[in-house]
Motif scaffolding. Structure first.
Motif, PDB file in Angstrom:
ATOM      1  N   LEU A  39      34.382  31.368 105.521  1.00  0.00           N
ATOM      2  CA  LEU A  39      33.680  31.275 106.805  1.00  0.00           C
ATOM      3  C   LEU A  39      32.222  31.707 106.696  1.00  0.00           C
ATOM      4  CD1 LEU A  39      36.422  32.878 109.105  1.00  0.00           C
ATOM      5  CD2 LEU A  39      36.090  30.451 108.576  1.00  0.00           C
ATOM      6  N   VAL A  41      31.395  34.777 106.274  1.00  0.00           N
ATOM      7  CA  VAL A  41      31.396  36.044 107.003  1.00  0.00           C
ATOM      8  C   VAL A  41      31.760  37.161 106.031  1.00  0.00           C
ATOM      9  CG1 VAL A  41      32.534  37.351 108.856  1.00  0.00           C
ATOM     10  CG2 VAL A  41      31.993  34.938 109.183  1.00  0.00           C
ATOM     11  N   ILE A  67      26.047  37.479 113.819  1.00  0.00           N
ATOM     12  CA  ILE A  67      27.335  36.849 114.099  1.00  0.00           C
ATOM     13  C   ILE A  67      27.565  36.797 115.599  1.00  0.00           C
ATOM     14  CG2 ILE A  67      28.652  39.012 113.961  1.00  0.00           C
ATOM     15  CD1 ILE A  67      30.811  37.359 112.444  1.00  0.00           C
ATOM     16  N   ASP A  70      31.924  33.178 118.716  1.00  0.00           N
ATOM     17  CA  ASP A  70      32.750  32.131 118.110  1.00  0.00           C
ATOM     18  C   ASP A  70      33.099  32.482 116.664  1.00  0.00           C
ATOM     19  OD1 ASP A  70      32.674  30.696 120.433  1.00  0.00           O
ATOM     20  OD2 ASP A  70      31.077  29.333 119.783  1.00  0.00           O
ATOM     21  N   GLU A  71      32.112  33.020 115.936  1.00  0.00           N
ATOM     22  CA  GLU A  71      32.367  33.398 114.545  1.00  0.00           C
ATOM     23  C   GLU A  71      33.347  34.565 114.459  1.00  0.00           C
ATOM     24  OE1 GLU A  71      28.466  31.315 114.673  1.00  0.00           O
ATOM     25  OE2 GLU A  71      29.355  32.963 115.806  1.00  0.00           O
ATOM     26  N   SER A  74      36.809  33.133 114.993  1.00  0.00           N
ATOM     27  CA  SER A  74      37.289  32.449 113.788  1.00  0.00           C
ATOM     28  C   SER A  74      37.698  33.459 112.723  1.00  0.00           C
ATOM     29  CB  SER A  74      36.195  31.527 113.234  1.00  0.00           C
ATOM     30  OG  SER A  74      35.887  30.497 114.151  1.00  0.00           O
TER      31      SER A  74
END
Length: 221
Positions: A39, A41, A67, A70-71, A74
Motif C-alpha cells: 500500500l 504505507v 496519510i 482512505d489510506e 485500507s
C-alpha cells in the motif's frame, strides 16, 4: 524476488518464531510491515496492551507524503486480514488462535499532531511546519523545519537558520498554527533546501568519481 504471498508466509513464520521467544510487538512487526508494504504505507509504531481478557493491538501508520482517512482504512483492512490469517494458522501442538492467546481488538490510526519527532522520516514529513524542540543541553527552540537528512535538521528560528543534530534534541513536536507561514520564511527555507540538495548531490558525485578512479587503478595494476 518473492511474491506477495511468499512474503506474507515468511512474515507469519517470523511472527510465530518471535512470539515463541517472547515479545508481542517483536512478533507482529514483520507481519504488519509486510501487509502494509504493497500500500506504500509504513508502520510508524506498534503497541499491544491487555484490556481485560482481550489484547488491544494499536497500530499507527504513516506515509512519505502524509496519510489520509482512505489510506488508513485500507491499511486497517490489510492488517486485519494479515492478523486473522496468522491467528488461524496452526501453531505448535496444532491449535489455532495462538497468536494472541485469545481474542483481540485492532486499532489502526494515523499519527496525531502531538506525535514526537523521533526519526529522520518524521522530520522530513514535518518540513515547513513549526516545531517546538527541547534540547538535551537545556532550553527550548521554536522554529520552522527546513532541510533535513539522516543526521540532523535545519530550523528557521527568528529568521535565522540553525542546524541541529538529532542527538541534540531531547523532544520535539509539531505546533498547531492558525496562520500560514510568512512568505519570507518559506523563501529562506527553500533557498537553504536547494543548497542542501546541491551539496548532497556533490557529495554523491564525488563518491561515484572516487569509486570509478579506484576501479581504474585496480585494473591498471
Amino acid at each position: 524476488m518473492p511474491s506477495g504471498q511468499d512474503r506474507g508466509s515468511q512474515a507469519r513464520g517470523e511472527a510465530a518464531r518471535a512470539r515463541r521467544s517472547g515479545g508481542a510487538e517483536a512478533a507482529l512487526e514483520p507481519l504488519i510491515s509486510s501487509a502494509l508494504a504493497p500500500l506504500g504505507v509504513e508502520l510508524d509504531s506498534l503497541d499491544v496492551v491487555r484490556a481485560g481478557s482481550r489484547r488491544v493491538v494499536k497500530v499507527v501508520v504513516d506515509a512519505e507524503d502524509g496519510i489520509g482517512l482512505d489510506e488508513v482504512a485500507s491499511a486497517s483492512r490489510a492488517v486485519s486480514a494479515a492478523l486473522d490469517a496468522a491467528d488461524a494458522e496452526p501453531q505448535d501442538g496444532g491449535e489455532t488462535g495462538a497468536l494472541f492467546g485469545g481474542p483481540y481488538t485492532l486499532e489502526v490510526t494515523s499519527p496525531g499532531v502531538d506525535r514526537p519527532l523521533t526519526r529522520p522520516r518524521h522530520w522530513r514529513r514535518a518540513r515547513r511546519r513549526l516545531v517546538s524542540a527541547r534540547l538535551v543541553a537545556g532550553g527550548e527552540l521554536t522554529g520552522r523545519v527546513g532541510a533535513c537528512d539522516e543526521e540532523g535538521v535545519t530550523l528557521l528560528v527568528d529568521r535565522t537558520l540553525r542546524r541541529l543534530a538529532y542527538s541534540e534534541v531531547e523532544r520535539a513536536t509539531v505546533e498547531i498554527e492558525f496562520r500560514p507561514p510568512a512568505e519570507e520564511d518559506l523563501r529562506l527555507l527553500a533557498d537553504d533546501e536547494a543548497g542542501h540538495d546541491r551539496q548532497a548531490a556533490g557529495v554523491e558525485q564525488d563518491a561515484h568519481a572516487e569509486g570509478v578512479r579506484s576501479n581504474t587503478e585496480e585494473k591498471s595494476q
